[in-house]
Design a protein around this motif. Structure first.
Motif: not given
Length: 230
Positions: A18-26
């Motif tokens: 989910a965070e990958y899709v939202l662009g949240l990963l470092t």
């Protein structure tokens, strides 16, 4: 009277997807996650499910011309010092698709996700840090072409870079073409390949000048990147 209970926030790999899709990963998290994507079809399906989930939030929102300051405001919100903490707090509401914060976010980016009737333009960045090579892949639906631009670095002497498509519907990597010494390479894609591009992962391998002779990457895979809407 209390409302319906909110779903529990996702955990583990599901939360990372989910965070990958939202662009949240470092940056380190992103590189590790994209390494997992290339060999885990289930994880790619998880990413595709999240993309469909978030995109569905915009399904009933009519198209409108965005204001000129939209992109600067998005960048300011995404790259501010509290970006990750804020989105992690909003994630359960996005999952339920009922929270006002989630709907507001969907309205803000709806035109970015669906910019035209021909489908969104897609882009992926592929960085081979060890080789000092950075590439950008752009897909224009109306032109039916995938353009790969080498933004930095040089192709090793007597070698070539080969571009591969990794998708849920393909049982093995599919070669999209060999990238020679030119800075920009345009690749025409058949309809069957174009249909697989949204959410797919691109990979770059180092090959002989004529490309892999096996139909699979024969040299090292030096970069991975996921195609996502602009």
């Amino acid at each position: 009277m209390s409302g319906p209970p909110q779903p529990d926030p996702p955990e583990g790999v599901e939360a990372l997807a989910a965070e990958y899709v939202l662009g949240l990963l470092t940056e380190p998290e992103l590189r590790h996650f994209e390494t997992l994507l290339v060999r885990d079809a289930g994880l790619r399906q998880e990413v595709a499910s999240w993309q469909a989930c978030f995109a569905a939030l915009t399904a009933d929102i009519p198209e409108a011309a965005p204001p000129e300051d939209l992109w600067p405001r998005i960048e300011a919100r995404l790259h501010g010092p509290v970006r990750a903490a804020l989105w992690r707090q909003l994630l359960p509401y996005l999952l339920g698709a009922v929270a006002a914060a989630g709907i507001a976010w969907a309205a803000l980016v709806s035109d970015v996700l669906t910019p035209g009737s021909a489908g969104p333009e897609l882009q992926a960045r592929l960085v081979a840090a060890a080789q000092g090579i950075a590439l950008r892949a752009d897909y224009a639906p109306r032109g039916h072409s995938l353009t790969v631009t080498r933004e930095s670095g040089e192709v090793p002497v007597d070698r070539a870079l080969e571009l591969w498509l990794l998708s849920d519907s393909a049982g093995a990597p599919i070669s999209l073409g060999v990238l020679g010494g030119e800075a920009v390479t345009s690749l025409a894609l058949a309809p069957a390949l174009r249909a697989q591009l949204p959410g797919a992962t691109l990979a770059i391998s180092e090959e002989p000048p004529s490309g892999s002779a096996t139909g699979r990457p024969s040299g090292p895979v030096i970069a991975l990147g996921q195609l996502a809407p602009l």
